[in-house]
Design a protein around this motif. Structure first.
Motif, short mmCIF file in Angstrom:
data_model
loop_
_atom_site.label_atom_id
_atom_site.label_comp_id
_atom_site.label_asym_id
_atom_site.label_seq_id
_atom_site.Cartn_x
_atom_site.Cartn_y
_atom_site.Cartn_z
N ASP A 204 0.87 -1.18 0.00
CA ASP A 204 0.00 0.00 0.00
C ASP A 204 0.90 1.23 0.00
O ASP A 204 2.12 1.11 -0.03
CB ASP A 204 -0.93 -0.01 1.22
CG ASP A 204 -0.19 0.18 2.53
OD1 ASP A 204 1.05 0.26 2.53
OD2 ASP A 204 -0.86 0.24 3.57
N ASP A 206 1.38 4.74 2.35
CA ASP A 206 0.97 5.34 3.62
C ASP A 206 1.38 6.80 3.67
O ASP A 206 2.50 7.15 3.31
CB ASP A 206 1.65 4.61 4.79
CG ASP A 206 1.47 3.10 4.73
OD1 ASP A 206 0.36 2.64 5.03
OD2 ASP A 206 2.43 2.38 4.38
N ASP A 313 -3.30 4.42 2.71
CA ASP A 313 -3.64 4.77 4.09
C ASP A 313 -3.29 6.23 4.33
O ASP A 313 -2.17 6.66 4.08
CB ASP A 313 -2.83 3.92 5.09
CG ASP A 313 -3.35 2.50 5.19
OD1 ASP A 313 -4.53 2.27 4.85
OD2 ASP A 313 -2.59 1.62 5.63
MN MN Z 1 -0.53 0.76 5.57
#
Ligand code: MN
Ligand code: 8DG
Ligand code: MN
Length: 389
Positions: A204, A206, A313
């Protein structure tokens, strides 16, 4: 074997936060094996065992050269009997039977596939496994009830399995920056997690967001996500203030690393043209040639389209907590865990992503920079690129 007289012997500290752990190391043939056993222990809800294998692997990551014999392991901390048995077998036979049978086991493979779905933690995956479910396809076929997060997880499963590259992360950074500055000029955005540690790929992207004027950051997240939604850049988002309950079923369930920042778990819609523009390499025709003939209902296949799904995120922190949030969201997960253990066990302090509390003096210690937090903890500063424990 006299460790002190041997110039090649190094002193290995026992907490991962006392050591430098580079991203690239010399012992992946051993650490990958130990991490499979760690992962499997986590799937079986055995946290103690899982952490023990992970600590053992981490020690090997910090070694300056490849392990060739059990002799090389003398004086090293965190290597329990079980880890040593596994290492010995790999050094002697090239592989470990326990690791290979774990890797091949139906439970390990199913748990890996099911927990690999966004929104599915060990508990849920284990329940589904006991009900006979093995894969995202099984969930679709059996019409398994899913929450909104899991629906997105299944829908974008293939995309979310594909590693996110640094170039993709940079494109997303530009987008997030644009969104944040559109709704709050002067806000600061920092890339966190694996990419801050120098990783070339991640699962992902962040981000940590703050504003130098304390209080300005309040209520910022909905403004950011609304802007992104209006631009058609969000496939999924869930904003929470206190994610404690969600995380209880998430991959980090056992990590006690929960915090109360305003945060957003999201899935971005990333245009491939934006990525090929950014990367110096030329765009390939592969997008078209590998397009799938058909799509199963409920699933997206990015080969057939001009975009891919990427997990992002977002975390918003007040300026006064920014140093702690930065330290807490840089990782690695083991490094974070070891920092908190060090603080508690060695310094009678309590570290979170919000603050550092000194139980002896009964006070909160202020910090503007990560360096100050390491200093309070009596630790040498470890730069992000060497926190790959
Ligand atoms: Mn993350
Ligand atoms: P990857 O995405 O490349 O696979 O690796 P990563 O970036 O290191 O992992 P991550 O799962 O994205 O986590 C990034 C950091 O965020 C990691 O240090 C752990 C931390 N983190 C969570 N959840 C929480 C949480 O609820 N609270 C706090 N304080 N930190 C968290 O993942
Ligand atoms: Mn990450």
């Amino acid at each position: 074997p006299k460790p002190n007289g041997d110039p090649t012997a190094m002193l290995m500290k026992s907490y991962a936060c006392q050591r430098r752990t580079p991203l690239k190391h010399h012992n992946s043939f051993l650490t990958e094996a130990l991490e499979i056993l760690s992962q499997n222990a986590e799937y079986n809800d055995n946290e103690g065992r899982s952490v023990a294998f992970r600590r053992a692997a981490s020690v090997l990551k910090a070694l300056p050269r490849r392990v060739r014999s059990m002799q090389d392991l003398r004086c090293l901390p965190c290597l329990g009997d079980h880890s040593q048995r596994v290492i010995k077998e790999i050094l002697e036979d090239g592989s470990s039977r326990e690791v290979e049978s774990t890797r091949q086991s139906e439970q390990y493979q199913a748990m890996k596939a099911l927990t690999g779905i966004f929104g599915v933690g060990v508990r849920t995956a284990d329940r589904w496994f006991r009900e006979g479910l093995r894969s995202p396809d099984d969930l679709i076929r059996r019409g398994q009830q899913l929450n909104r997060e899991q629906q997105a997880g299944v829908q974008y499963y293939d995309d979310l399995q594909k590693p996110v590259t640094k170039v993709e992360a940079d494109v997303i950074s530009d987008i997030v920056e644009k969104a944040v500055h559109a709704v709050l000029p002067g806000a600061e955005i920092q890339l966190m997690g694996g990419f801050r540690r120098g990783k070339e790929v991640g699962h992902d992207v962040d981000f940590l967001i703050t504003h130098p004027e304390e209080g300005k950051e309040e209520g910022l997240m909905p403004k950011i996500t609304n802007w992104l939604k209006e631009q058609g850049l969000l496939l999924y988002q869930k904003t929470t203030r206190n994610s404690y309950l969600e995380k209880m079923d998430g991959p980090a369930r056992a990590s006690s690393n929960m915090d109360r920042f305003e945060r957003c778990f999201s899935i971005f819609k990333l245009q491939k043209s934006a990525v090929s523009c950014k990367s110096s390499s030329t765009a390939s025709a592969e997008d078209v040639s590998t397009a799938r003939e058909s799509e199963r209902p409920g699933e997206h296949h990015s080969e057939a389209s001009g975009w891919r799904a990427v997990r992002v995120d977002l975390v918003v922190s007040p300026y006064s907590q920014f140093a702690f949030a930065t330290l807490g969201w840089t990782g690695s997960k083991l490094f974070e865990r070891e920092l908190r253990r060090w603080a508690g066990q060695e310094k009678h302090m309590s570290l979170s992503s919000h603050a550092l509390y000194d139980s002896k003096q009964n006070l909160y210690l202020r910090a503007k920079k990560e360096e100050e937090i390491f200093a309070y903890l009596g630790l040498e500063f470890i730069p992000p690129s060497e926190r790959n424990a």
